[in-house]
Motif scaffolding. Sequence first.
Motif, short mmCIF file in Angstrom:
data_model
loop_
_atom_site.label_atom_id
_atom_site.label_comp_id
_atom_site.label_asym_id
_atom_site.label_seq_id
_atom_site.Cartn_x
_atom_site.Cartn_y
_atom_site.Cartn_z
N SER A 18 84.72 78.50 28.08
CA SER A 18 84.66 77.33 26.96
C SER A 18 85.46 76.19 27.90
N GLU A 39 76.16 68.12 23.41
CA GLU A 39 76.15 69.49 22.88
C GLU A 39 75.37 70.46 23.74
N VAL A 49 77.66 80.80 20.36
CA VAL A 49 78.92 79.87 20.23
C VAL A 49 79.83 80.81 19.03
N SER A 103 79.41 73.68 17.16
CA SER A 103 80.07 72.93 17.78
C SER A 103 80.23 71.54 17.14
N ALA A 129 84.61 72.87 20.43
CA ALA A 129 83.68 73.93 20.69
C ALA A 129 84.24 75.05 21.53
#
Length: 446
Positions: A194, A215, A230, A234, A264
């Motif tokens: 991340s 994104e 994910v 996000s 995110a």
Amino acid sequence: MSLPVQDIAPFVERRRQVLRAMHARGGGIAILPTAREAIRNRDADYPYRHDSDFYYLTGFIEPEAWLVLIAGERDRALLFCRDRNLEREIWDGYRVGPEAARERFGFDETFAVDTLDATLPGLLANQPALYVPLADDRRFDLRLRGWLDGVRRLARSGASAPAALHDLRALVAEMRLIKDASEIATMRAAAEISAAAHVRAMRTARPGQHEYEVEAELLHEFRRRGSQAVAYNSIVATGANGCVLHYRAGDAVLQDGDLLLIDAGCELDGYASDITRTFPVNGRYSGPQRALYDLTVAAQAAAAALTRPGARWNEPHEAAVRVLAQGMIDEGLLSGSLDGVIESQQYTRFYMHKTGHWLGMDVHDVGDYRDPAAGGAQRPWRALAPGMVLTIEPGIYVRPADDVPERFWNIGIRTEDDAVVTADGCELITRGVPVDAAEIEALMRG
């Protein structure tokens, strides 16, 4: 087809821990289903994601599976799962099947899930207590009622239904609150992925792009580095959108002079990461932006200093609030004394959320924030302990108003890192992406 190599020892030990807890209450039976598959529209499914508690105890990721634990004279761990089906596997992919699952996942016995309804009444009979997810799924409750009715039909042979009912999820939540070494290793890896995605966003974002383009850079890096999904939807919010706490990445255009707030994180092997950074679209913070940005960084540092064993859950939040409230006074957003602003909660106009949350298999992970062993109407906050993982995420959100200096209008900033509580403090495992304003500007120039 060969199965991926997986260390089953942590999962076996967690099941044993549940069984020991059940024995401490007199024994019984626990039943836990995994998550259901969900239809997105017509005949298309949402991407499947297992139930967190189920995976925590089994390591098994296929749908239509059930875990049964029996704490008795002989402890038993049972798995019910889909049979092998070569025709369906052509369409949907490989199935482990009961026979392979027994050895691969360390179960005492495994069965085809089609036998569940016929088998459960006999397993429930004469058990002193039942552990299930309470008020979790109406369809499960109805099915459980059918199994208990089956036990009652066996009453002529002396069978009886469990006399006590316990919430299995509450028991497992206490276990999940303290992460073992294997969990922390996975969370470190998720944090690294991340952090790399946030760095990519800082390097590629520029005026004229849409939020959804940024994104896409995050998603590309998540998947490129091996994460499966994910951890949550996000947040990519430019300009005034940064003042909306749960904003979704939309089609707003990044403007020169605006900030971009990105919240995110990816999920890796069932574990979440959670990072927020706020940076200038043009690569340089303005004076007012820098003032409020440095304020959130200072608040985060104050909270991190109190994220240590023995500190109560609320202490890092209170430390962050004092820094933020004083900064609001210094910058003319609020007036009055520091203690007065905090006591009256005036600061919540610009900082309305807590400074963190538990993190683990779920981005807002399980575990009580107050001491579960304490009684009374107002239980004390839980004390932090090594192995707990939480976020530290102060922020400030300034919307236009007549009594707010115009230079701060539409500035929304949050700074968030993931913290592992250690023996003598905490470690921020998401610092692979810079947090210092000067470092962010240098990265964007580079």
